[in-house]
Scaffold this motif. Structure first.
Motif, PDB file in Angstrom:
ATOM      1  N   ALA A 170       0.853  -1.190   0.000  1.00  0.00           N
ATOM      2  CA  ALA A 170       0.000   0.000   0.000  1.00  0.00           C
ATOM      3  C   ALA A 170       0.889   1.240   0.000  1.00  0.00           C
ATOM      4  CB  ALA A 170      -0.919   0.004   1.214  1.00  0.00           C
ATOM      5  N   LEU A 171       0.706   2.094  -1.009  1.00  0.00           N
ATOM      6  CA  LEU A 171       1.522   3.294  -1.194  1.00  0.00           C
ATOM      7  C   LEU A 171       0.631   4.530  -1.267  1.00  0.00           C
ATOM      8  CD1 LEU A 171       3.671   2.035  -4.195  1.00  0.00           C
ATOM      9  CD2 LEU A 171       4.564   2.385  -1.890  1.00  0.00           C
ATOM     10  N   PRO A 172       1.170   5.691  -0.870  1.00  0.00           N
ATOM     11  CA  PRO A 172       0.423   6.938  -1.138  1.00  0.00           C
ATOM     12  C   PRO A 172       0.228   7.113  -2.637  1.00  0.00           C
ATOM     13  CG  PRO A 172       2.244   7.320   0.389  1.00  0.00           C
ATOM     14  CD  PRO A 172       2.427   5.933  -0.154  1.00  0.00           C
ATOM     15  N   GLY A 173      -0.862   7.711  -3.021  1.00  0.00           N
ATOM     16  CA  GLY A 173      -1.176   7.853  -4.438  1.00  0.00           C
ATOM     17  C   GLY A 173      -0.163   8.645  -5.232  1.00  0.00           C
ATOM     18  N   ASP A 174       0.589   9.544  -4.571  1.00  0.00           N
ATOM     19  CA  ASP A 174       1.576  10.342  -5.293  1.00  0.00           C
ATOM     20  C   ASP A 174       2.988   9.777  -5.186  1.00  0.00           C
ATOM     21  OD1 ASP A 174       2.008  10.809  -2.635  1.00  0.00           O
ATOM     22  OD2 ASP A 174       1.849  13.001  -2.731  1.00  0.00           O
ATOM     23  N   HIS A 175       3.107   8.560  -4.720  1.00  0.00           N
ATOM     24  CA  HIS A 175       4.426   7.924  -4.614  1.00  0.00           C
ATOM     25  C   HIS A 175       4.951   7.593  -6.019  1.00  0.00           C
ATOM     26  CE1 HIS A 175       7.541   4.992  -3.523  1.00  0.00           C
ATOM     27  NE2 HIS A 175       7.466   5.460  -2.292  1.00  0.00           N
ATOM     28  N   ALA A 176       6.273   7.600  -6.157  1.00  0.00           N
ATOM     29  CA  ALA A 176       6.883   7.341  -7.472  1.00  0.00           C
ATOM     30  C   ALA A 176       6.528   5.965  -8.013  1.00  0.00           C
ATOM     31  CB  ALA A 176       8.404   7.487  -7.370  1.00  0.00           C
ATOM     32  N   LEU A 177       6.318   4.985  -7.123  1.00  0.00           N
ATOM     33  CA  LEU A 177       5.995   3.631  -7.566  1.00  0.00           C
ATOM     34  C   LEU A 177       4.509   3.434  -7.844  1.00  0.00           C
ATOM     35  CD1 LEU A 177       8.214   1.570  -5.061  1.00  0.00           C
ATOM     36  CD2 LEU A 177       8.672   1.989  -7.486  1.00  0.00           C
ATOM     37  N   ALA A 178       3.687   4.406  -7.438  1.00  0.00           N
ATOM     38  CA  ALA A 178       2.237   4.215  -7.522  1.00  0.00           C
ATOM     39  C   ALA A 178       1.723   4.151  -8.950  1.00  0.00           C
ATOM     40  CB  ALA A 178       1.529   5.336  -6.765  1.00  0.00           C
ATOM     41  N   ALA A 179       2.451   4.767  -9.879  1.00  0.00           N
ATOM     42  CA  ALA A 179       1.979   4.794 -11.267  1.00  0.00           C
ATOM     43  C   ALA A 179       2.213   3.480 -11.991  1.00  0.00           C
ATOM     44  CB  ALA A 179       2.675   5.927 -12.028  1.00  0.00           C
ATOM     45  N   GLY A 180       3.055   2.616 -11.433  1.00  0.00           N
ATOM     46  CA  GLY A 180       3.357   1.359 -12.103  1.00  0.00           C
ATOM     47  C   GLY A 180       2.256   0.329 -11.933  1.00  0.00           C
ATOM     48  N   THR A 181       2.320  -0.688 -12.767  1.00  0.00           N
ATOM     49  CA  THR A 181       1.338  -1.780 -12.691  1.00  0.00           C
ATOM     50  C   THR A 181       2.009  -3.119 -12.418  1.00  0.00           C
ATOM     51  OG1 THR A 181       1.446  -2.090 -15.092  1.00  0.00           O
ATOM     52  CG2 THR A 181      -0.261  -0.610 -14.241  1.00  0.00           C
ATOM     53  N   GLN A 182       3.352  -3.153 -12.472  1.00  0.00           N
ATOM     54  CA  GLN A 182       4.083  -4.398 -12.274  1.00  0.00           C
ATOM     55  C   GLN A 182       4.328  -4.636 -10.784  1.00  0.00           C
ATOM     56  OE1 GLN A 182       4.784  -6.542 -14.812  1.00  0.00           O
ATOM     57  NE2 GLN A 182       3.531  -5.064 -15.953  1.00  0.00           N
ATOM     58  N   PRO A 183       4.491  -5.900 -10.389  1.00  0.00           N
ATOM     59  CA  PRO A 183       4.825  -6.202  -9.001  1.00  0.00           C
ATOM     60  C   PRO A 183       6.100  -5.486  -8.562  1.00  0.00           C
ATOM     61  CG  PRO A 183       4.184  -8.201 -10.169  1.00  0.00           C
ATOM     62  CD  PRO A 183       4.290  -7.125 -11.203  1.00  0.00           C
ATOM     63  N   VAL A 184       6.138  -5.066  -7.308  1.00  0.00           N
ATOM     64  CA  VAL A 184       7.241  -4.264  -6.784  1.00  0.00           C
ATOM     65  C   VAL A 184       8.210  -5.161  -6.023  1.00  0.00           C
ATOM     66  CG1 VAL A 184       7.872  -2.345  -5.266  1.00  0.00           C
ATOM     67  CG2 VAL A 184       5.754  -2.250  -6.612  1.00  0.00           C
ATOM     68  N   THR A 241       2.999   0.470   3.804  1.00  0.00           N
ATOM     69  CA  THR A 241       2.691  -0.696   4.616  1.00  0.00           C
ATOM     70  C   THR A 241       2.286  -1.843   3.704  1.00  0.00           C
ATOM     71  OG1 THR A 241       1.533  -1.437   6.619  1.00  0.00           O
ATOM     72  CG2 THR A 241       0.214  -0.295   4.950  1.00  0.00           C
ATOM     73  N   LEU A 242       2.052  -3.000   4.296  1.00  0.00           N
ATOM     74  CA  LEU A 242       1.500  -4.150   3.578  1.00  0.00           C
ATOM     75  C   LEU A 242       0.119  -4.427   4.144  1.00  0.00           C
ATOM     76  CD1 LEU A 242       4.528  -6.647   3.371  1.00  0.00           C
ATOM     77  CD2 LEU A 242       3.978  -4.708   1.891  1.00  0.00           C
ATOM     78  N   ALA A 248      -7.982  -5.619   1.066  1.00  0.00           N
ATOM     79  CA  ALA A 248      -8.058  -4.923  -0.219  1.00  0.00           C
ATOM     80  C   ALA A 248      -9.348  -5.282  -0.949  1.00  0.00           C
ATOM     81  CB  ALA A 248      -6.842  -5.276  -1.072  1.00  0.00           C
ATOM     82  N   ASP A 249      -9.708  -6.568  -0.941  1.00  0.00           N
ATOM     83  CA  ASP A 249     -10.936  -7.004  -1.614  1.00  0.00           C
ATOM     84  C   ASP A 249     -12.177  -6.405  -0.968  1.00  0.00           C
ATOM     85  OD1 ASP A 249      -9.394  -8.507  -3.316  1.00  0.00           O
ATOM     86  OD2 ASP A 249      -9.765 -10.415  -2.305  1.00  0.00           O
ATOM     87  N   ALA A 250     -12.103  -6.157   0.340  1.00  0.00           N
ATOM     88  CA  ALA A 250     -13.253  -5.600   1.060  1.00  0.00           C
ATOM     89  C   ALA A 250     -13.343  -4.088   0.906  1.00  0.00           C
ATOM     90  CB  ALA A 250     -13.168  -5.964   2.537  1.00  0.00           C
ATOM     91  N   LEU A 261      -0.520  -2.510  -4.737  1.00  0.00           N
ATOM     92  CA  LEU A 261       0.243  -3.233  -5.752  1.00  0.00           C
ATOM     93  C   LEU A 261       0.727  -4.575  -5.216  1.00  0.00           C
ATOM     94  CD1 LEU A 261       2.470  -0.273  -7.018  1.00  0.00           C
ATOM     95  CD2 LEU A 261       0.407  -1.185  -8.120  1.00  0.00           C
ATOM     96  N   PRO A 262       0.882  -5.569  -6.099  1.00  0.00           N
ATOM     97  CA  PRO A 262       1.447  -6.852  -5.672  1.00  0.00           C
ATOM     98  C   PRO A 262       2.949  -6.737  -5.461  1.00  0.00           C
ATOM     99  CG  PRO A 262       1.033  -6.877  -8.025  1.00  0.00           C
ATOM    100  CD  PRO A 262       0.469  -5.578  -7.527  1.00  0.00           C
ATOM    101  N   LEU A 263       3.490  -7.677  -4.701  1.00  0.00           N
ATOM    102  CA  LEU A 263       4.929  -7.741  -4.459  1.00  0.00           C
ATOM    103  C   LEU A 263       5.543  -8.801  -5.363  1.00  0.00           C
ATOM    104  CD1 LEU A 263       4.834  -7.552  -0.576  1.00  0.00           C
ATOM    105  CD2 LEU A 263       5.649  -5.765  -2.113  1.00  0.00           C
ATOM    106  N   ALA A 264       6.764  -8.568  -5.788  1.00  0.00           N
ATOM    107  CA  ALA A 264       7.437  -9.491  -6.705  1.00  0.00           C
ATOM    108  C   ALA A 264       8.456 -10.343  -5.959  1.00  0.00           C
ATOM    109  CB  ALA A 264       8.151  -8.703  -7.805  1.00  0.00           C
TER     110      ALA A 264
END
Length: 309
Positions: A170-184, A241-242, A248-250, A261-264
């Motif tokens: 879970a990231l803030p919406g303006d975080h640099a990683l937030a725009a990605g779609t791939q697992p982090v 955080t995680l 998330a589903d709820a 985002l998912p973790l890689a």
């Protein structure tokens, strides 16, 4: 003359409440009835169980030693009463279920309507608390089963896993990683302030385990008492955080700008399961509940896969 179960119930209630007024209310009797019952219990045992000399109610040494045994006897009596019912039809009477806070608000509101429909005679009494407290209540017979997360040492209790619950970033919406779609990758988070629940929450330990000893530094003096508070702090840019998949589903991120985002390259997963006392009369109830919840989680997973396709 042998003591009665009623006398033991009065004594245990008084030991728990440390007040004649509150104990009488808990037993639905008058204070004089409760006091007389405890006096009769003491007379049967030939020992004073309550120290009445001070301003605060306390147990005597004899009372303290009798308390654990009385709790055990009452638990066995309840098991005896419920044995025939459970053997004939599981999930058809009272079931006292404990649930940890990182499961209760996310799984139960979605799963319980189907459970009530499948088992209309079930009277489910729910208690939300931390794992250690639930396990203590389970062993003392105050609960019949508990829904917790693993890995967890359940000692001499039995358990069944109902499904996996992935941990997501879970990231803030303006975080640099937030725009990605791939697992982090976890290594990309090593310099991020990590927000966690307070001590005592098993999810805190599961998040730290997911980082396999390489967790980012914990944010100074910032800990949350609930998942809702935790995601609000992340949404306000205080850290990352995680969060569990079930949260998330709820829709725990609903109304926020969070990126989930998912973790890689990691097995960041906890397991959900039902635990109960070994040889408990409610073992059949617990197994039936575990089977229902396992089917429910599988159905949710299949529906999610179909929607993604």
């Amino acid at each position: 003359m042998l003591p009665t179960l009623r006398q033991m119930q009065y004594f245990v209630a008084l030991a728990e409440q440390r007040s004649f007024v509150r104990a009488a209310a808990a037993c639905h009797v008058t204070q004089s009835t409760l006091s007389a019952g405890i006096r009769q219990f003491e007379a049967c045992l030939g020992a004073d169980l309550i120290d009445r000399s001070g301003r605060r109610l306390a147990l005597t040494e004899a009372g303290q030693s009798v308390l654990d045994r009385a709790i055990s006897i009452l638990r066995d009596a309840e098991d005896l009463v419920g044995h025939a019912r459970v053997a004939h039809q599981p999930l058809s009477g009272r079931l006292r279920l404990g649930v940890i806070p990182s499961i209760a608000p996310f799984l139960l509101p979605r799963a319980l309507p189907g459970l009530r429909k499948a088992h209309p005679e079930l009277r489910l009494h729910l208690r939300e608390d931390l794992t250690a407290s639930l396990m203590a209540s389970l062993r003392e017979g105050r609960l019949d089963a508990a829904l917790i997360a693993f890995p967890q040492n359940v000692g001499d209790c039995d358990s069944e896993v109902i499904g996996d619950d992935r941990l997501l970033l879970a990231l803030p919406g303006d975080h640099a990683l937030a725009a990605g779609t791939q697992p982090v990758e976890l290594l990309r988070l090593r310099n991020e302030p990590l927000l966690l629940l307070e001590d005592g929450h098993c999810l805190r330990e599961h998040v730290l385990q997911a980082f396999a000893g390489a967790a980012p530094p914990e944010a100074d003096d910032i800990r949350a008492s609930s998942m809702t508070t935790l995601v609000q702090m992340v949404d306000n840019g205080l850290g990352i955080t995680l969060v569990p998949q079930i949260a998330a589903d709820a829709g725990i991120a609903r109304g926020t700008r969070l990126a989930i985002l998912p973790l890689a390259g990691t097995d960041a997963t906890r397991q959900l399961g039902v635990v109960w006392r070994r040889r408990s009369v409610h073992a059949a109830d617990a197994r039936a509940l575990a089977a229902f919840l396992r089917r429910y989680l599988l159905a949710c997973r299949d529906n999610a896969a179909e929607a993604a396709a």
